[in-house]
Design an enzyme around this catalytic site. Structure first.
Site, mmCIF file in Angstrom:
data_model
loop_
_atom_site.group_PDB
_atom_site.id
_atom_site.type_symbol
_atom_site.label_atom_id
_atom_site.label_comp_id
_atom_site.label_asym_id
_atom_site.label_seq_id
_atom_site.Cartn_x
_atom_site.Cartn_y
_atom_site.Cartn_z
ATOM 1 C CG ASP A 158 -11.897 59.829 -10.847
ATOM 2 O OD1 ASP A 158 -12.981 58.960 -10.902
ATOM 3 O OD2 ASP A 158 -11.858 61.077 -11.308
ATOM 4 C CG ASP A 216 -13.147 61.502 -14.710
ATOM 5 O OD1 ASP A 216 -13.839 60.424 -14.615
ATOM 6 O OD2 ASP A 216 -12.928 62.181 -13.738
ATOM 7 C CD GLU A 217 -14.157 55.947 -13.271
ATOM 8 O OE1 GLU A 217 -13.572 55.052 -12.392
ATOM 9 O OE2 GLU A 217 -15.253 55.993 -13.295
HETATM 10 P P1 TTP Z 1 -16.386 62.085 -11.758
HETATM 11 O O1 TTP Z 1 -14.996 61.576 -11.738
HETATM 12 O O2 TTP Z 1 -17.431 61.199 -10.921
HETATM 13 O O3 TTP Z 1 -16.282 63.472 -11.242
HETATM 14 P P2 TTP Z 1 -15.279 64.535 -11.457
HETATM 15 O O4 TTP Z 1 -14.173 64.233 -12.107
HETATM 16 O O5 TTP Z 1 -16.096 66.062 -11.826
HETATM 17 O O6 TTP Z 1 -14.714 65.151 -9.905
HETATM 18 P P3 TTP Z 1 -13.776 64.285 -9.051
HETATM 19 O O7 TTP Z 1 -12.807 65.012 -8.498
HETATM 20 O O8 TTP Z 1 -14.654 64.060 -7.787
HETATM 21 O O9 TTP Z 1 -13.312 62.910 -9.866
HETATM 22 O O10 TTP Z 1 -17.047 62.261 -13.430
HETATM 23 C C1 TTP Z 1 -16.364 62.771 -14.343
HETATM 24 C C2 TTP Z 1 -17.024 63.524 -15.383
HETATM 25 O O11 TTP Z 1 -18.089 62.915 -15.641
HETATM 26 C C3 TTP Z 1 -17.395 64.912 -14.507
HETATM 27 O O12 TTP Z 1 -16.326 65.844 -14.626
HETATM 28 C C4 TTP Z 1 -18.576 65.459 -15.304
HETATM 29 C C5 TTP Z 1 -19.148 64.003 -15.561
HETATM 30 N N1 TTP Z 1 -20.558 63.559 -14.806
HETATM 31 C C6 TTP Z 1 -21.831 63.754 -15.125
HETATM 32 O O13 TTP Z 1 -21.831 64.628 -16.262
HETATM 33 N N2 TTP Z 1 -22.600 63.661 -14.215
HETATM 34 C C7 TTP Z 1 -22.433 62.905 -13.135
HETATM 35 O O14 TTP Z 1 -23.463 62.821 -12.456
HETATM 36 C C8 TTP Z 1 -21.071 62.428 -12.827
HETATM 37 C C9 TTP Z 1 -20.950 61.814 -11.668
HETATM 38 C C10 TTP Z 1 -20.218 62.640 -13.530
HETATM 39 MG MG MG Z 2 -13.079 62.424 -11.732
#
Ligand code: TTP
Ligand code: MG
Length: 357
Positions: free
Chosen positions: A8, A114-115
């Site tokens: 992720d 992103d995962e």
């Molecule tokens: P995530 O992997 O949930 O968050 P992140 O990568 O920003 O942070 P982390 O380091 O905690 O993993 O989500 C991936 C992307 O998806 C995030 O950068 C933006 C988008 N996203 C949204 O647009 N709205 C949301 O509510 C979430 C959870 C994510």
């Molecule tokens: Mg993320």
């Protein structure tokens, strides 16, 4: 022995922007809708770690993020840099990341932008699997100048929780024998699928931590939560799926589209879904298959809640007209109170056909 990993990206959208705009490096950054000087109505897509220190997270109202930024400024801290969402750019970076992962694992399931889950059973040991993940992380850092967090475990559940365990830039390994203990002290909320509603139900039964779930029998959990209670019974014990679903194995043909702007405009949505149906039908015609029986759609709302519906027809079909009609029928309930009582805007529509003959 199955070894499953989950990767992720860290603060993904914000990290890409921070990388591409040297002037803002190290500053608190929020990617999301226009704050419009504090009157904006949208939400934060993501905040980098500096902005999270101000109390700004994904789904925080953008107006609140603005207020928190103003407050920080008054305290002499740097104000937040607010940036628009650039899906095309993040999509392109996502593909590169998935390519890197794909070089190191024969089976990759892209779970979101992103995962991804990927199978490392071929590595033969957790030690070797760890080395593979270090290589992947290093390659992402070198080629994309971004950091990712990775979890390794005996199944998807443990891998996913492990990847979130030491963010950012983490690498967490949880072997099968340690999986149950790894979960025990975490809040029940840490289990994927336990949202605010389930959490309240569980708290009502005195369940705070994952280990508390284990005091209840399968039947009791089913009584409290329905079928999902049985899933929870196994999850609390660290037992989870190991099968990854790749595009190739899915034996389905699908297309999806993320819109430039979230919308609930029915004409627009019908038209986009019909267009996607045409693209799917084109691919179907070129495939080895003669007919399909099931049509499914995916609807992702602006808050990222994602729903799917499917309909299996009595007779196999092979016409574009039937495909369009079935897809539109599935979409209807999402445009009104049947499946969308809060009138949430839609950000993505997908369509998929399966059960080929
Ligand atoms: P995530 O992997 O949930 O968050 P992140 O990568 O920003 O942070 P982390 O380091 O905690 O993993 O989500 C991936 C992307 O998806 C995030 O950068 C933006 C988008 N996203 C949204 O647009 N709205 C949301 O509510 C979430 C959870 C994510
Ligand atoms: Mg993320």
């Amino acid at each position: 022995m199955k070894i499953i990993a989950h990767i992720d990206m860290d603060a993904f959208f914000a990290a890409v922007e921070e990388r591409d705009r040297p002037g803002i490096k190290g500053m608190p950054i929020v990617v999301g809708s226009d704050p419009a000087g504090g009157t904006g109505r949208g939400v934060v897509s993501t905040a980098n770690y500096a902005a999270r220190k101000y109390g700004i997270f994904s789904a925080t109202p953008i107006s609140k993020a603005w207020k928190l930024s103003e407050k920080a400024k008054k305290e002499g801290k740097p104000g937040v840099i607010f940036l628009e969402v650039d899906f095309a750019k993040y999509g392109a970076v996502s593909r590169k990341i998935m390519e890197i992962v794909g070089k190191h694992s024969p089976i990759v399931e892209e779970a979101s932008i992103d995962e991804a889950y990927f199978d490392l059973s071929h590595a033969g040991s957790y030690e070797k699997a760890k080395e593979v993940c270090q290589k992947i992380k290093a390659e992402i850092r070198e080629k994309e100048n971004l950091t990712a967090s990775v979890g390794i475990g005996p199944n998807k559940l443990i891998a996913k929780i492990a990847s979130g365990f030491q963010k950012p830039d983490g690498l967490t390994i949880v072997e099968e024998k340690d999986a149950e203990d790894f979960l025990a002290e975490m809040p029940a909320r840490a289990l994927p699928g336990v949202g605010p509603k389930t959490e309240i139900l569980l708290k009502g039964k005195g369940i705070e931590k994952i280990k508390d779930i284990k005091k209840f029998s399968k039947d009791q959990l089913e009584e409290i939560l329905g079928k999902w209670g049985i899933d929870l019974y196994y999850k609390a014990r660290g037992i989870g799926e190991t099968e990854l679903v790749t595009e190739y194995e899915a034996k389905s043909i699908g297309e999806q589209e993320t819109f430039m702007k979230d919308t609930l405009e029915s004409n627009f949505l019908f038209e986009r879904l019909a267009k996607a149906a045409e693209r799917v039908f084109e691919r179907f015609k070129r495939s080895e298959f003669k007919s399909f029986k099931t049509v499914g759609i995916t609807v992702r709302f602006s808050d990222f809640e994602t729903k799917t519906s499917a309909h299996t027809m009595k007779e196999p079909a092979n016409s574009q007209g039937v495909l369009k009609k079935e897809a539109l029928k599935l979409l209807m309930p999402y445009l009104d109170s049947r499946k969308n009582p809060k009138k949430k805007l839609i950000r993505l529509l997908g369509i998929r056909i399966t059960q080929f003959q």
